[in-house]
Enzyme design. Sequence first.
Site, mmCIF file in Angstrom:
data_model
loop_
_atom_site.group_PDB
_atom_site.id
_atom_site.type_symbol
_atom_site.label_atom_id
_atom_site.label_comp_id
_atom_site.label_asym_id
_atom_site.label_seq_id
_atom_site.Cartn_x
_atom_site.Cartn_y
_atom_site.Cartn_z
ATOM 1 N N TYR A 95 5.611 -16.761 -2.641
ATOM 2 C CA TYR A 95 6.209 -15.398 -2.536
ATOM 3 C C TYR A 95 5.863 -14.235 -2.139
ATOM 4 C CZ TYR A 95 9.310 -11.610 -2.244
ATOM 5 O OH TYR A 95 9.736 -10.079 -1.774
ATOM 6 N N SER A 124 9.363 -0.548 -3.699
ATOM 7 C CA SER A 124 10.369 -1.155 -2.924
ATOM 8 C C SER A 124 11.752 -1.340 -3.632
ATOM 9 C CB SER A 124 9.646 -2.814 -2.760
ATOM 10 O OG SER A 124 10.848 -3.508 -2.036
ATOM 11 N N GLN A 148 9.838 3.234 -1.063
ATOM 12 C CA GLN A 148 10.507 2.389 0.086
ATOM 13 C C GLN A 148 12.318 1.978 0.263
ATOM 14 O OE1 GLN A 148 11.243 -1.330 -0.033
ATOM 15 N NE2 GLN A 148 11.876 -1.401 1.780
ATOM 16 N N TYR A 179 15.560 0.416 1.691
ATOM 17 C CA TYR A 179 15.989 -0.826 2.444
ATOM 18 C C TYR A 179 17.594 -0.290 2.532
ATOM 19 C CZ TYR A 179 12.591 -4.247 2.452
ATOM 20 O OH TYR A 179 11.735 -5.320 2.492
ATOM 21 N N THR A 230 11.819 1.269 5.864
ATOM 22 C CA THR A 230 12.145 -0.339 6.462
ATOM 23 C C THR A 230 12.560 -0.507 7.560
ATOM 24 O OG1 THR A 230 10.758 -0.652 4.965
ATOM 25 C CG2 THR A 230 11.411 -2.608 6.247
ATOM 26 N N ARG A 276 12.196 -18.394 6.068
ATOM 27 C CA ARG A 276 10.706 -18.262 4.781
ATOM 28 C C ARG A 276 10.519 -19.419 4.610
ATOM 29 N NH1 ARG A 276 10.898 -12.178 2.630
ATOM 30 N NH2 ARG A 276 10.931 -11.260 5.234
ATOM 31 N N LYS A 327 8.471 2.556 8.442
ATOM 32 C CA LYS A 327 8.204 1.682 8.749
ATOM 33 C C LYS A 327 8.467 0.225 9.298
ATOM 34 C CE LYS A 327 5.706 -1.487 5.663
ATOM 35 N NZ LYS A 327 6.771 -3.317 5.490
ATOM 36 N N HIS A 351 5.921 -6.643 9.342
ATOM 37 C CA HIS A 351 6.264 -7.053 8.157
ATOM 38 C C HIS A 351 5.020 -8.441 6.741
ATOM 39 C CE1 HIS A 351 9.773 -5.937 5.513
ATOM 40 N NE2 HIS A 351 9.178 -7.428 4.025
ATOM 41 N N ARG A 400 6.613 -11.153 8.330
ATOM 42 C CA ARG A 400 7.341 -12.423 6.555
ATOM 43 C C ARG A 400 8.940 -12.341 8.424
ATOM 44 N NH1 ARG A 400 6.509 -13.170 2.110
ATOM 45 N NH2 ARG A 400 8.247 -12.713 1.813
#
Length: 388
Positions: A25, A107, A128, A130, A156, A165, A252, A276, A279
């Site tokens: 990961y 995060s 951070q 989302y 972000t 991924r 970001k 990122h 990613r």
Amino acid sequence: MAPITNIYDLKALHKKRTPKMFYDYAESGSWSEQTFRDNVDDFGKIRLRQKVAVDMSNRSTQMPILGQDATMPVSLAPIGMLGMQHPDGEILAAQAAEAFGIPFTLSTMSICSIEDVAEHTTKPFWFQLYVMKDRDFIERLIDRAKAAKCSALVLTYDLQILGQRHKDIKNGLSAPPKPTLANLINTATKLRWVKSYLGTSRREFRNIVGHAKNVTDMANLGAWTAEQFDPKLNWDDVAWIKDRWGGPLILKGILDTEDAKRAVQTGADALIVSNHGGRQLDGALSSIRMLPDIVDAVGDQIEVHFDGGIRSGQDVLKAISMGAKSTMIGRAFVHGLGAMGKAGVTEALNVIHKELDTTMALCGERELKNMGRHNLLIPHDFRGQWEP
């Protein structure tokens, strides 16, 4: 154990000591991983100008980050599932960053919650964010960060939908890990990790489970994020987030000069040049290629930070010399955490700081703030202004 002399020593230990799904990961990008590789490789194309016969005494790597003193212009980037690289990983990394004198960023998708980290640290950290479809949850999340006295909000912008991924899909990535035969066999070989894991109760996404509406199980991370991350996020959303937050705001995920100019217009305090970690949009240019164009596009209207591909103090020095006011490290400190816990994060920071200090001196500078493009040898075709 042999002495740790660089980040790749920690990376080898991280791979040896951490379950495969969590190591993969951290050490992967999206699709073909071209951008993931370029983030690192493109630093090697920038060369340094050596200067001799200069006074190298009384050196300083200190530079302010958002007006706050820092030992070096480095912060720990927000890493999802950090508490699975090493149990209680967010707490341990935050403590290491605090002791070293640099910011730590928690995060949204952390294992340890905002409250967990605040309880185990003494200085403010960054949070951070989302943006998800449940705006009531997001507003309460911002309020929780304020209550924990977080000193900056990192919004972000480059993860409205999740880049594929391959390794995560093949490994069946989840937190807690699914008890499949392959996972059980692999985890059984990671005795240090298992011992630490059994010693903590923090094994799920504690910022979300029990806080977001009707969320009691997030074992299928991919399905939940695909459902909850808001694809309608746009520049107008900065206003209500900024108003709700009321403190320093960092954007970001900026990798385009026009987006950088829009970021200035939002009134944000800083932007982070980032893809990122390779990613998200595979095939995008590396962060370091885009950094000088973005710096030139916004001037001193906003503080420009940098994220992507840093594996050494020399990389930090090159980003600062290109015009960044600060940098973020992600995988570099994750390798330390997975290898040795809190001590490993400290070791990673020591490695980067020593490389940064020594390289600065050999470039003929005593203060990092004096580094600039005059200290570099940059290929003529390096910058991001390519023909469409």
